[in-house]
Write a protein that holds these residues in place. Structure first.
Motif, mmCIF file in Angstrom:
data_model
loop_
_atom_site.group_PDB
_atom_site.id
_atom_site.type_symbol
_atom_site.label_atom_id
_atom_site.label_comp_id
_atom_site.label_asym_id
_atom_site.label_seq_id
_atom_site.Cartn_x
_atom_site.Cartn_y
_atom_site.Cartn_z
ATOM 1 N N LEU A 175 50.105 53.862 38.455
ATOM 2 C CA LEU A 175 49.058 54.651 37.557
ATOM 3 C C LEU A 175 49.971 55.887 37.148
ATOM 4 O O LEU A 175 50.953 56.350 37.917
ATOM 5 C CB LEU A 175 47.902 54.931 38.192
ATOM 6 N N PHE A 176 49.539 56.505 35.689
ATOM 7 C CA PHE A 176 50.316 57.599 35.254
ATOM 8 C C PHE A 176 49.523 58.413 34.601
ATOM 9 O O PHE A 176 48.364 57.889 33.959
ATOM 10 C CB PHE A 176 51.595 57.265 34.855
ATOM 11 N N ALA A 177 49.758 59.451 34.444
ATOM 12 C CA ALA A 177 49.115 60.722 33.594
ATOM 13 C C ALA A 177 50.133 61.752 33.103
ATOM 14 O O ALA A 177 51.271 62.001 33.979
ATOM 15 C CB ALA A 177 48.065 61.554 34.504
ATOM 16 N N GLY A 178 49.712 62.369 32.132
ATOM 17 C CA GLY A 178 50.850 63.217 31.488
ATOM 18 C C GLY A 178 50.016 64.125 30.294
ATOM 19 O O GLY A 178 49.021 63.660 29.929
ATOM 20 N N ALA A 179 50.837 65.004 30.024
ATOM 21 C CA ALA A 179 50.637 65.959 28.963
ATOM 22 C C ALA A 179 51.746 66.080 28.183
ATOM 23 O O ALA A 179 52.932 66.405 28.565
ATOM 24 C CB ALA A 179 49.767 67.240 29.478
ATOM 25 N N SER A 180 51.786 66.231 26.556
ATOM 26 C CA SER A 180 52.771 66.558 25.870
ATOM 27 C C SER A 180 52.088 67.878 24.860
ATOM 28 O O SER A 180 51.087 68.015 24.586
ATOM 29 C CB SER A 180 53.067 65.269 24.972
ATOM 30 N N TYR A 181 53.228 68.231 24.236
ATOM 31 C CA TYR A 181 53.045 69.459 23.364
ATOM 32 C C TYR A 181 53.861 69.276 22.274
ATOM 33 O O TYR A 181 55.136 69.190 22.403
ATOM 34 C CB TYR A 181 53.466 70.826 24.214
ATOM 35 N N ASP A 182 53.467 69.345 21.020
ATOM 36 C CA ASP A 182 54.149 69.084 19.784
ATOM 37 C C ASP A 182 54.999 70.451 19.609
ATOM 38 O O ASP A 182 54.437 71.500 19.336
ATOM 39 C CB ASP A 182 53.377 68.805 18.590
ATOM 40 N N LEU A 183 55.948 70.535 19.313
ATOM 41 C CA LEU A 183 56.594 71.716 18.761
ATOM 42 C C LEU A 183 56.561 72.246 17.518
ATOM 43 O O LEU A 183 56.876 73.507 17.011
ATOM 44 C CB LEU A 183 58.299 71.616 19.096
ATOM 45 N N ARG A 184 55.991 71.498 16.531
ATOM 46 C CA ARG A 184 55.720 72.064 15.090
ATOM 47 C C ARG A 184 54.069 71.575 14.871
ATOM 48 O O ARG A 184 53.472 70.577 15.255
ATOM 49 C CB ARG A 184 56.371 71.096 14.101
ATOM 50 N N GLU A 185 53.461 72.476 14.265
ATOM 51 C CA GLU A 185 52.008 72.408 14.055
ATOM 52 C C GLU A 185 51.916 71.767 12.582
ATOM 53 O O GLU A 185 52.738 71.976 11.532
ATOM 54 C CB GLU A 185 51.452 73.905 13.780
ATOM 55 N N GLU A 186 51.047 70.591 12.583
ATOM 56 C CA GLU A 186 50.788 69.913 11.275
ATOM 57 C C GLU A 186 49.281 70.419 10.831
ATOM 58 O O GLU A 186 48.494 70.307 11.341
ATOM 59 C CB GLU A 186 50.684 68.381 11.735
ATOM 60 N N HIS A 187 49.430 70.594 9.553
ATOM 61 C CA HIS A 187 48.351 70.969 8.568
ATOM 62 C C HIS A 187 48.210 69.663 7.549
ATOM 63 O O HIS A 187 48.846 69.428 6.919
ATOM 64 C CB HIS A 187 48.421 72.244 7.774
ATOM 65 N N LEU A 188 46.687 69.580 7.515
ATOM 66 C CA LEU A 188 46.425 68.333 6.472
ATOM 67 C C LEU A 188 45.594 69.093 5.618
ATOM 68 O O LEU A 188 44.654 69.641 5.981
ATOM 69 C CB LEU A 188 45.633 67.187 7.328
ATOM 70 N N THR A 189 45.939 68.683 4.054
ATOM 71 C CA THR A 189 45.268 69.590 2.991
ATOM 72 C C THR A 189 44.808 68.634 1.863
ATOM 73 O O THR A 189 45.799 67.713 1.602
ATOM 74 C CB THR A 189 46.084 70.552 2.582
ATOM 75 N N LEU A 190 43.728 68.752 1.246
ATOM 76 C CA LEU A 190 43.456 67.964 0.243
ATOM 77 C C LEU A 190 44.204 68.478 -0.954
ATOM 78 O O LEU A 190 44.416 69.536 -1.338
ATOM 79 C CB LEU A 190 41.739 67.982 -0.129
ATOM 80 N N ASP A 191 44.098 67.655 -1.842
ATOM 81 C CA ASP A 191 45.027 67.752 -3.170
ATOM 82 C C ASP A 191 44.169 68.624 -4.096
ATOM 83 O O ASP A 191 44.633 69.697 -4.807
ATOM 84 C CB ASP A 191 45.682 66.438 -3.771
#
Length: 217
Positions: A175-191
């Protein structure tokens, strides 16, 4: 006639009390049965060599605080030392959706990481904790939008995870468990509208896997 001369009986040799009898030919040559039994006893006392590598398949559930999904991956591990585990990890998640304006933003993640961990054994039970720097590929897809389109973006993350398993011969479920952290923030925007969302940098996962062990020290 004269009587025959009487010979005196020879006295038995005096053996000192601390003198030992010479070994017999069988004893001098050694007992094959005893030697074989001793060899078996020595082999029984000698510990079995630990596996040196592993290939593991794993399945898991994952959530970033906004949406969840399932995923699968494969892990390649190598143990140069009894307490050190080096590993390469490849994972892919299913699709997640977030509301964006009148439609949906669907996204999935592929991760490739290489890291190291600390390994402990308690008899058949083993546990490890490792840190994986990862290269990530985020795939975005617009749904129910007037101009829905797809795009991909590269990123990086740090993944900390722990395992607890049971080694049974050459097979080891865990069994395993974990956590990750993205080094860059991602923004989603409408055109066509000034509406946007930001994806969470955090991601938690938990699941199970099966490792196949090979090699020996």
């Amino acid at each position: 006639p004269a009587p025959p001369a009487t010979k005196a009986a020879a006295a038995p040799p005096v053996v000192p009390p601390d003198a030992k009898a010479a070994p017999s030919a069988t004893e001098a040559a050694g007992d094959p049965t005893a030697a074989a039994a001793e060899a078996v006893a020595v082999a029984a006392k000698k510990p079995k060599p630990d596996p040196r590598g592993e290939v593991a398949g794993l399945g898991f559930g994952t959530h970033d605080g906004d949406a969840g999904t399932f995923g699968a991956g494969i892990l390649f591990g190598y143990r140069p030392l009894p307490a050190l585990n080096l590993a390469a990890l490849f994972e892919a998640t299913g699709e997640r959706e977030r509301t964006l304006g009148p439609g949906l933003a669907a996204y999935r993640t592929i991760r490739l990481g290489v890291g190291a961990g600390v390994l402990r054994n308690w008899g058949r039970v083993f546990g490890d904790i490792g840190l994986f720097p990862e290269l990530t590929l985020l795939t975005l897809n617009g749904k129910q939008l007037a101009t829905g389109r797809s795009t991909t973006t590269w990123g990086a993350a740090a993944d900390l995870r722990a395992r607890l398993g049971l080694a049974w011969g050459r097979v080891a479920p865990f069994l395993f468990a974990g956590a990750s952290y993205d080094l860059r923030e991602e923004h989603l925007t409408l055109d066509d509208r000034p509406q946007s969302i930001t994806l969470s940098r955090w991601n938690v996962s938990a699941g199970a896997g099966l490792a196949f062990l090979f090699g020996a020290r």
